[in-house]
Design a protein around this motif. Structure first.
Motif, short mmCIF file in Angstrom:
data_model
loop_
_atom_site.label_atom_id
_atom_site.label_comp_id
_atom_site.label_asym_id
_atom_site.label_seq_id
_atom_site.Cartn_x
_atom_site.Cartn_y
_atom_site.Cartn_z
N LEU A 15 0.83 -1.20 0.00
CA LEU A 15 0.00 0.00 0.00
C LEU A 15 0.87 1.25 0.00
CD1 LEU A 15 -2.85 1.22 0.11
CD2 LEU A 15 -2.66 1.14 2.61
N GLY A 16 1.93 1.26 0.79
CA GLY A 16 2.87 2.38 0.80
C GLY A 16 3.52 2.57 -0.55
N LYS A 17 3.89 1.47 -1.20
CA LYS A 17 4.53 1.55 -2.52
C LYS A 17 3.57 2.17 -3.53
CE LYS A 17 6.99 -1.21 -5.94
NZ LYS A 17 6.30 -0.64 -7.08
N ARG A 18 2.30 1.80 -3.46
CA ARG A 18 1.32 2.39 -4.37
C ARG A 18 1.21 3.89 -4.16
NH1 ARG A 18 -3.91 -0.83 -3.42
NH2 ARG A 18 -4.75 0.89 -4.63
N LEU A 19 1.19 4.33 -2.91
CA LEU A 19 1.12 5.76 -2.61
C LEU A 19 2.39 6.46 -3.10
CD1 LEU A 19 -0.32 8.20 -1.32
CD2 LEU A 19 0.96 7.67 0.75
N GLY A 20 3.54 5.86 -2.85
CA GLY A 20 4.80 6.45 -3.30
C GLY A 20 4.87 6.59 -4.80
N ASP A 21 4.38 5.59 -5.51
CA ASP A 21 4.36 5.64 -6.96
C ASP A 21 3.46 6.76 -7.46
OD1 ASP A 21 5.06 4.55 -9.57
OD2 ASP A 21 2.99 3.86 -9.66
N ARG A 22 2.28 6.90 -6.85
CA ARG A 22 1.36 7.98 -7.24
C ARG A 22 1.95 9.34 -6.92
NH1 ARG A 22 -4.78 6.62 -5.73
NH2 ARG A 22 -5.29 6.99 -7.90
N ALA A 23 2.58 9.46 -5.76
CA ALA A 23 3.18 10.74 -5.36
C ALA A 23 4.30 11.11 -6.32
CB ALA A 23 3.72 10.65 -3.93
N ARG A 24 5.14 10.14 -6.68
CA ARG A 24 6.23 10.40 -7.62
C ARG A 24 5.68 10.92 -8.93
NH1 ARG A 24 7.81 7.16 -11.40
NH2 ARG A 24 6.93 5.34 -10.39
N LYS A 25 4.64 10.27 -9.44
CA LYS A 25 4.05 10.70 -10.70
C LYS A 25 3.46 12.10 -10.59
CE LYS A 25 3.13 6.07 -12.38
NZ LYS A 25 2.15 5.02 -12.53
N LEU A 26 2.76 12.37 -9.50
CA LEU A 26 2.16 13.69 -9.32
C LEU A 26 3.19 14.80 -9.17
CD1 LEU A 26 -0.86 13.12 -6.92
CD2 LEU A 26 -0.95 14.06 -9.22
N LEU A 27 4.24 14.53 -8.43
CA LEU A 27 5.20 15.58 -8.11
C LEU A 27 6.28 15.76 -9.16
CD1 LEU A 27 5.61 14.86 -4.32
CD2 LEU A 27 4.28 16.68 -5.39
N LEU A 28 6.60 14.73 -9.91
CA LEU A 28 7.71 14.82 -10.86
C LEU A 28 7.28 14.96 -12.31
CD1 LEU A 28 10.13 12.20 -9.31
CD2 LEU A 28 10.04 14.67 -8.92
N GLY A 58 7.65 1.27 2.14
CA GLY A 58 6.95 1.05 0.87
C GLY A 58 6.83 2.34 0.07
N VAL A 59 6.51 3.44 0.74
CA VAL A 59 6.41 4.74 0.06
C VAL A 59 7.74 5.08 -0.59
CG1 VAL A 59 6.10 7.23 0.39
CG2 VAL A 59 4.56 5.63 1.54
N ALA A 60 8.83 4.91 0.15
CA ALA A 60 10.16 5.20 -0.38
C ALA A 60 10.46 4.34 -1.61
CB ALA A 60 11.22 4.98 0.69
N ARG A 61 10.10 3.08 -1.55
CA ARG A 61 10.33 2.18 -2.69
C ARG A 61 9.53 2.65 -3.89
NH1 ARG A 61 11.63 -3.44 -2.14
NH2 ARG A 61 13.11 -2.54 -0.69
N GLY A 62 8.26 3.02 -3.66
CA GLY A 62 7.42 3.50 -4.75
C GLY A 62 7.90 4.81 -5.32
N PHE A 63 8.56 5.61 -4.50
CA PHE A 63 9.07 6.89 -4.96
C PHE A 63 10.39 6.73 -5.71
CE2 PHE A 63 7.72 11.18 -4.68
CZ PHE A 63 8.86 11.96 -4.89
N GLY A 64 10.93 5.51 -5.69
CA GLY A 64 12.14 5.23 -6.44
C GLY A 64 13.41 5.31 -5.62
N LEU A 65 13.29 5.40 -4.30
CA LEU A 65 14.47 5.43 -3.45
C LEU A 65 14.98 4.02 -3.20
CD1 LEU A 65 13.22 8.09 -0.89
CD2 LEU A 65 14.77 8.43 -2.81
N PRO A 66 16.28 3.84 -2.98
CA PRO A 66 16.81 2.49 -2.73
C PRO A 66 16.31 1.96 -1.39
CG PRO A 66 18.53 4.12 -2.49
CD PRO A 66 17.33 4.85 -2.98
#
Length: 67
Positions: A15-28, A58-66
């Motif tokens: 769930l965190g990864k999904r949020l991180g992925d969406r945040a990355r797309k929205l912000l970048l 999970g958020v960090a992973r979805g945002f593309g952080l190691p």
């Protein structure tokens, strides 16, 4: 505000990864309505052991952080 209840650590991280992925797309993404918005935030609340750290991993992973 949306609330979700996760029953396991992997479910929480997913769930965190999904949020991180969406945040990355929205912000970048320059074509998004919120490119680079510095006011994007998420509040986490819960008792010790509730899974906040697992969620943020999970958020960090979805945002593309190691990991």
């Amino acid at each position: 505000m949306k609330r979700r209840k996760c029953r396991t650590g992997p479910e929480t991280k997913t769930l965190g990864k999904r949020l991180g992925d969406r945040a990355r797309k929205l912000l970048l993404d320059p074509s998004s309505p919120l490119p680079g918005d510095p006011f994007f935030s998420v509040a986490l609340d819960g008792p010790l052991g509730a899974g906040k750290t697992t969620f943020v991993q999970g958020v960090a992973r979805g945002f593309g952080l190691p990991p």
